[in-house]
Design a protein around this motif. Structure first.
Motif: not given
Length: 66
Positions: A24-47
């Motif tokens: 369960s914790l491994k799955l949560k880590i994967i979900e959070l990493e995916s969310e972080r990567n999406s936000l990072k991409t969005l941040n770069e596009k907005l910049y």
């Protein structure tokens, strides 16, 4: 003998619960990493968009001065 069997059962139950929690914790880590990567991409596009708008604004200001 009964005592050993009961202890073994308890240990196995705990091991299974720990494995489940670990998964369960491994799955949560994967979900959070995916969310972080999406936000990072969005941040770069907005910049990039901000840079484009700032450039247009500067160009617009330069055109007004002339």
């Amino acid at each position: 003998m009964q005592y050993l069997q009961s202890q073994f059962t308890i240990v196995e139950k705990n091991r299974m619960m720990n494995d489940l929690e670990k998964s369960s914790l491994k799955l949560k880590i994967i979900e959070l990493e995916s969310e972080r990567n999406s936000l990072k991409t969005l941040n770069e596009k907005l910049y990039i968009k901000i840079q484009e708008l700032e450039d247009k604004l500067l160009k617009y200001d330069d055109d007004d001065e002339e």
